[in-house]
Design an enzyme around this catalytic site. Structure first.
Site, PDB file in Angstrom:
ATOM      1  N   GLY A  16      30.341 -80.929  10.303  1.00 33.30           N
ATOM      2  CA  GLY A  16      31.193 -80.743   9.135  1.00 33.30           C
ATOM      3  C   GLY A  16      32.630 -81.120   9.429  1.00 33.30           C
ATOM      4  O   GLY A  16      33.141 -80.858  10.522  1.00 33.30           O
ATOM      5  N   VAL A  29      44.127 -90.518  20.844  1.00 34.28           N
ATOM      6  CA  VAL A  29      44.483 -91.939  20.897  1.00 34.28           C
ATOM      7  C   VAL A  29      45.834 -92.143  21.580  1.00 34.28           C
ATOM      8  O   VAL A  29      45.961 -92.937  22.518  1.00 34.28           O
ATOM      9  CB  VAL A  29      44.503 -92.540  19.473  1.00 34.28           C
ATOM     10  CG1 VAL A  29      45.089 -93.966  19.494  1.00 34.28           C
ATOM     11  CG2 VAL A  29      43.098 -92.556  18.879  1.00 34.28           C
ATOM     12  N   ARG A  77      25.456 -86.435   9.935  1.00 30.67           N
ATOM     13  CA  ARG A  77      24.414 -85.777  10.722  1.00 30.67           C
ATOM     14  C   ARG A  77      23.546 -86.868  11.348  1.00 30.67           C
ATOM     15  O   ARG A  77      23.452 -87.982  10.839  1.00 30.67           O
ATOM     16  CB  ARG A  77      23.557 -84.877   9.836  1.00 30.67           C
ATOM     17  CG  ARG A  77      24.359 -83.940   8.931  1.00 30.67           C
ATOM     18  CD  ARG A  77      25.057 -82.850   9.695  1.00 30.67           C
ATOM     19  NE  ARG A  77      25.801 -81.960   8.804  1.00 30.67           N
ATOM     20  CZ  ARG A  77      26.539 -80.946   9.210  1.00 30.67           C
ATOM     21  NH1 ARG A  77      26.651 -80.683  10.506  1.00 30.67           N
ATOM     22  NH2 ARG A  77      27.182 -80.177   8.341  1.00 30.67           N
ATOM     23  N   ASP A 108      29.261 -76.248  17.398  1.00 29.20           N
ATOM     24  CA  ASP A 108      28.242 -76.005  18.424  1.00 29.20           C
ATOM     25  C   ASP A 108      27.200 -77.121  18.492  1.00 29.20           C
ATOM     26  O   ASP A 108      26.769 -77.521  19.573  1.00 29.20           O
ATOM     27  CB  ASP A 108      27.537 -74.669  18.158  1.00 29.20           C
ATOM     28  CG  ASP A 108      28.373 -73.483  18.635  1.00 29.20           C
ATOM     29  OD1 ASP A 108      29.247 -73.678  19.490  1.00 29.20           O
ATOM     30  OD2 ASP A 108      28.133 -72.368  18.148  1.00 29.20           O
ATOM     31  N   THR A 130      35.841 -76.769  13.506  1.00 26.49           N
ATOM     32  CA  THR A 130      34.995 -76.187  12.469  1.00 26.49           C
ATOM     33  C   THR A 130      35.778 -75.133  11.708  1.00 26.49           C
ATOM     34  O   THR A 130      36.492 -74.331  12.322  1.00 26.49           O
ATOM     35  CB  THR A 130      33.714 -75.555  13.051  1.00 26.49           C
ATOM     36  OG1 THR A 130      33.054 -74.793  12.042  1.00 26.49           O
ATOM     37  CG2 THR A 130      34.014 -74.646  14.235  1.00 26.49           C
ATOM     38  N   ILE A 131      35.635 -75.117  10.386  1.00 25.63           N
ATOM     39  CA  ILE A 131      36.329 -74.107   9.593  1.00 25.63           C
ATOM     40  C   ILE A 131      35.686 -72.733   9.755  1.00 25.63           C
ATOM     41  O   ILE A 131      36.255 -71.730   9.315  1.00 25.63           O
ATOM     42  CB  ILE A 131      36.365 -74.488   8.103  1.00 25.63           C
ATOM     43  CG1 ILE A 131      34.962 -74.462   7.483  1.00 25.63           C
ATOM     44  CG2 ILE A 131      37.041 -75.836   7.899  1.00 25.63           C
ATOM     45  CD1 ILE A 131      34.957 -74.581   5.965  1.00 25.63           C
ATOM     46  N   ASP A 132      34.522 -72.657  10.394  1.00 29.27           N
ATOM     47  CA  ASP A 132      33.769 -71.399  10.463  1.00 29.27           C
ATOM     48  C   ASP A 132      34.277 -70.426  11.525  1.00 29.27           C
ATOM     49  O   ASP A 132      33.916 -69.248  11.497  1.00 29.27           O
ATOM     50  CB  ASP A 132      32.282 -71.681  10.740  1.00 29.27           C
ATOM     51  CG  ASP A 132      31.659 -72.600   9.699  1.00 29.27           C
ATOM     52  OD1 ASP A 132      32.164 -72.613   8.562  1.00 29.27           O
ATOM     53  OD2 ASP A 132      30.682 -73.301  10.025  1.00 29.27           O
ATOM     54  N   ASP A 134      33.341 -70.076  14.505  1.00 29.41           N
ATOM     55  CA  ASP A 134      32.150 -69.448  15.086  1.00 29.41           C
ATOM     56  C   ASP A 134      31.816 -69.934  16.493  1.00 29.41           C
ATOM     57  O   ASP A 134      30.704 -69.736  16.971  1.00 29.41           O
ATOM     58  CB  ASP A 134      30.942 -69.666  14.168  1.00 29.41           C
ATOM     59  CG  ASP A 134      30.607 -71.139  13.964  1.00 29.41           C
ATOM     60  OD1 ASP A 134      31.421 -72.011  14.347  1.00 29.41           O
ATOM     61  OD2 ASP A 134      29.530 -71.425  13.409  1.00 29.41           O
ATOM     62  N   MET A 174      32.792 -70.166   2.438  1.00 31.14           N
ATOM     63  CA  MET A 174      31.930 -70.836   3.412  1.00 31.14           C
ATOM     64  C   MET A 174      31.918 -70.080   4.749  1.00 31.14           C
ATOM     65  O   MET A 174      32.545 -69.032   4.893  1.00 31.14           O
ATOM     66  CB  MET A 174      32.363 -72.284   3.591  1.00 31.14           C
ATOM     67  CG  MET A 174      32.202 -73.126   2.329  1.00 31.14           C
ATOM     68  SD  MET A 174      32.656 -74.857   2.531  1.00 31.14           S
ATOM     69  CE  MET A 174      31.157 -75.499   3.287  1.00 31.14           C
ATOM     70  N   ARG A 176      28.781 -70.626   6.980  1.00 31.83           N
ATOM     71  CA  ARG A 176      27.389 -70.624   7.473  1.00 31.83           C
ATOM     72  C   ARG A 176      26.976 -69.193   7.805  1.00 31.83           C
ATOM     73  O   ARG A 176      27.045 -68.315   6.961  1.00 31.83           O
ATOM     74  CB  ARG A 176      27.234 -71.565   8.674  1.00 31.83           C
ATOM     75  CG  ARG A 176      27.428 -73.020   8.339  1.00 31.83           C
ATOM     76  CD  ARG A 176      27.012 -73.921   9.485  1.00 31.83           C
ATOM     77  NE  ARG A 176      27.722 -73.618  10.720  1.00 31.83           N
ATOM     78  CZ  ARG A 176      27.449 -74.172  11.893  1.00 31.83           C
ATOM     79  NH1 ARG A 176      26.468 -75.049  11.997  1.00 31.83           N
ATOM     80  NH2 ARG A 176      28.137 -73.864  12.966  1.00 31.83           N
ATOM     81  N   LYS A 220      41.058 -52.170 -13.029  1.00 32.87           N
ATOM     82  CA  LYS A 220      40.701 -53.077 -14.122  1.00 32.87           C
ATOM     83  C   LYS A 220      39.897 -54.288 -13.655  1.00 32.87           C
ATOM     84  O   LYS A 220      39.456 -55.097 -14.467  1.00 32.87           O
ATOM     85  CB  LYS A 220      41.976 -53.555 -14.834  1.00 32.87           C
ATOM     86  CG  LYS A 220      42.790 -52.427 -15.462  1.00 32.87           C
ATOM     87  CD  LYS A 220      41.998 -51.670 -16.519  1.00 32.87           C
ATOM     88  CE  LYS A 220      42.841 -50.623 -17.205  1.00 32.87           C
ATOM     89  NZ  LYS A 220      42.051 -49.834 -18.178  1.00 32.87           N
ATOM     90  N   HIS A 221      39.733 -54.430 -12.378  1.00 32.50           N
ATOM     91  CA  HIS A 221      38.942 -55.551 -11.847  1.00 32.50           C
ATOM     92  C   HIS A 221      38.277 -55.101 -10.548  1.00 32.50           C
ATOM     93  O   HIS A 221      38.600 -54.023 -10.016  1.00 32.50           O
ATOM     94  CB  HIS A 221      39.841 -56.765 -11.579  1.00 32.50           C
ATOM     95  CG  HIS A 221      40.882 -56.491 -10.531  1.00 32.50           C
ATOM     96  ND1 HIS A 221      42.168 -56.128 -10.852  1.00 32.50           N
ATOM     97  CD2 HIS A 221      40.819 -56.487  -9.171  1.00 32.50           C
ATOM     98  CE1 HIS A 221      42.857 -55.930  -9.740  1.00 32.50           C
ATOM     99  NE2 HIS A 221      42.053 -56.143  -8.710  1.00 32.50           N
ATOM    100  N   HIS A 255      33.009 -76.757  -1.058  1.00 36.27           N
ATOM    101  CA  HIS A 255      33.597 -77.709  -0.126  1.00 36.27           C
ATOM    102  C   HIS A 255      35.087 -77.933  -0.313  1.00 36.27           C
ATOM    103  O   HIS A 255      35.697 -78.673   0.470  1.00 36.27           O
ATOM    104  CB  HIS A 255      32.835 -79.038  -0.204  1.00 36.27           C
ATOM    105  CG  HIS A 255      31.487 -78.973   0.458  1.00 36.27           C
ATOM    106  ND1 HIS A 255      30.387 -78.422  -0.165  1.00 36.27           N
ATOM    107  CD2 HIS A 255      31.079 -79.324   1.702  1.00 36.27           C
ATOM    108  CE1 HIS A 255      29.350 -78.471   0.658  1.00 36.27           C
ATOM    109  NE2 HIS A 255      29.748 -79.015   1.793  1.00 36.27           N
ATOM    110  N   ARG A 258      36.995 -77.313   2.803  1.00 38.17           N
ATOM    111  CA  ARG A 258      37.017 -78.295   3.893  1.00 38.17           C
ATOM    112  C   ARG A 258      38.174 -79.279   3.759  1.00 38.17           C
ATOM    113  O   ARG A 258      38.560 -79.921   4.730  1.00 38.17           O
ATOM    114  CB  ARG A 258      35.707 -79.086   3.914  1.00 38.17           C
ATOM    115  CG  ARG A 258      34.510 -78.303   4.397  1.00 38.17           C
ATOM    116  CD  ARG A 258      33.424 -79.279   4.820  1.00 38.17           C
ATOM    117  NE  ARG A 258      32.205 -78.605   5.203  1.00 38.17           N
ATOM    118  CZ  ARG A 258      31.996 -78.040   6.387  1.00 38.17           C
ATOM    119  NH1 ARG A 258      32.964 -78.043   7.285  1.00 38.17           N
ATOM    120  NH2 ARG A 258      30.852 -77.456   6.651  1.00 38.17           N
TER     121      ARG A 258
END
Length: 329
Positions: A16, A29, A77, A108, A130-132, A134, A174, A176, A220-221, A255, A258
Site C-alpha cells: 500500500g 536517490v 501486488r 511487513d 505503511t499508514i497502519d 503495524d 483504515m 487492516r 446530542k451526538h 483510501h 492514503r
C-alpha cells in the site's frame, strides 16, 4: 569509495502507498548520488522488478516530489514474487542490472520479499512505509502521521453534521488488522466509543447501552470510531438504529487516508530513514530494517524484525477508554 563494493543501488516501493514514500525515495536517490553511487528506480514494486521496469534516476528526477503523496515509483501486488521461482528470478534480474544493494520501502509483506532476496545474496535494506503503524520493530512508519491527521480532520467534519442532526455516527478508519489509526483518532477526536481489533469483545449490546445512556445524559451526538479490522460499519449502523431508535449513519473514510501531501514529520522522518538505508549499504550491511525507537533512528536484522509482535499500548488504551466515557462519571 574505491574500496566500497557497492556501486549501484535500486529502490522500490511495495504494498500500500503511504504519504512520505516520495520523501524516502528522494533521500535514497540523493544520498546515493552524493556518495558516488548509481541509483536505479524500480517501478511497480516486485511486479516491476520481475518485468524489468527499471530506470536510471538522477537528482532532477526527484525534484519537487517531497511534497507529493503516493509514490512516484508506483506500487503493485505481486503473487509471483511469493514463489521461490519468482524470488530467484528477482535476484537474477538485480544482478543482471548491476544492482548491488536494494532499498525496499513498504510494510511487513514487502519486508518478507526483501528477506527472500537477502537470502539469495542481494544486499537488501527495508524502510517501514505503511499508514497502519503495524511494524513491530519501529515506533514510527512512513505515512501514519499524515493518515491519522487526515482521518482526524474528516472525523471533526462528520461530528459537525452528526451534532446538527442529533445522530449517532460510525466512522470507519483504515489499518487492516491493527487499531492504531482508530485509537489515535479516538483520543484526538474525543470519540464516545472506539472499536479496535486488539480490544473489541464484540458485545454490541454494551455499545448500544453506551449510546442510550449518553443520550439520557443530554449528549446530542455519539461518535463511534471503528477500525477496518472490525469493519461492517453499514450493517452495524442499521442494527444500532433499530435497537436505539436514534438515527445512525456510517462513514467509511477509505483510501482518502492514503493520499495527500505528507506532514512535516512524515517528510523529515522518511528522509532520515532513506538516507540511513543508503548509509547501511555503504557500510556493507545487508538484510536490515531501518526503524525509529526512543528518539533515534536504528536498524534491525530483518529476521528479528519480522519475528517481533506489536500490540496497542495498554496505558494508551486505558486513557482512551477513560476519556471516551468520562460523561458517565
Amino acid at each position: 569509495m574505491a574500496e566500497n563494493k557497492i556501486k549501484t543501488i535500486g529502490v522500490l516501493t511495495s504494498g500500500g502507498d503511504a504519504p512520505g514514500m516520495n520523501a524516502a525515495i528522494r533521500a535514497v536517490v540523493r544520498r546515493g548520488l552524493s556518495n558516488g553511487l548509481k541509483v536505479k528506480g524500480i517501478q511497480k514494486g516486485y511486479n516491476g522488478l520481475l518485468s524489468e521496469e527499471i530506470i536510471d534516476m538522477s537528482a532532477r528526477d526527484v525534484s519537487d516530489t517531497i511534497e507529493r503523496g503516493g509514490t512516484i515509483l508506483y506500487t503493485a501486488r505481486c503473487a509471483e514474487f511469493r514463489t521461490p521461482e519468482g524470488q530467484q528470478r528477482g535476484a537474477e534480474i538485480c544482478r543482471k542490472h548491476g544492482i548491488d544493494g536494494l532499498v525496499v520501502i513498504g510494510g511487513d509483506g514487502s519486508f518478507a520479499g526483501a528477506q527472500k532476496l537477502a537470502n539469495l545474496g542481494i544486499n537488501t535494506i527495508g524502510i517501514p512505509g505503511t499508514i497502519d503503524l503495524d511494524i513491530a520493530c519501529t515506533e514510527y512508519t512512513i505515512g501514519f502521521d499524515t493518515a491519522v491527521n487526515t482521518a482526524m480532520e474528516a472525523i471533526d467534519k462528520v461530528r459537525d453534521t452528526s451534532t446538527s442532526h442529533e445522530r449517532c455516527s460510525i466512522i470507519e478508519v483504515m489499518g487492516r488488522g491493527a487499531g492504531w489509526l482508530a485509537l489515535w483518532c479516538g483520543i484526538a477526536n474525543g470519540a464516545e466509543d472506539v472499536l479496535i481489533p486488539e480490544k473489541y469483545d464484540y458485545d454490541e449490546q454494551k455499545l448500544i447501552n453506551n449510546i442510550i445512556e449518553s443520550r439520557k445524559m443530554g449528549k446530542k451526538h455519539h461518535i463511534i470510531i471503528n477500525a477496518e479490522g472490525i469493519g461492517h460499519s453499514q450493517a452495524m449502523a442499521m442494527r444500532i438504529e433499530a435497537a436505539t431508535g436514534i438515527e445512525t449513519r456510517a462513514t467509511i473514510l477509505g483510501h482518502m487516508q492514503r493520499g495527500g501531501s505528507p506532514t512535516c514529520k512524515d517528510r523529515v522522518y522518511a528522509s532520515m530513514m532513506g538516507a540511513m538505508a543508503v548509509d547501511l549499504l555503504l557500510e556493507g550491511k545487508k538484510s536490515r530494517v531501518v526503524g525509529y525507537r526512543h528518539g533515534d533512528f536504528v536498524d534491525f536484522d530483518i529476521n528479528e524484525a519480522l519475528a517481533m509482535e506489536k500490540s496497542v499500548t495498554p496505558y494508551m488504551w486505558e486513557v482512551c477508554e477513560s476519556l471516551s466515557h468520562n460523561y458517565k462519571k
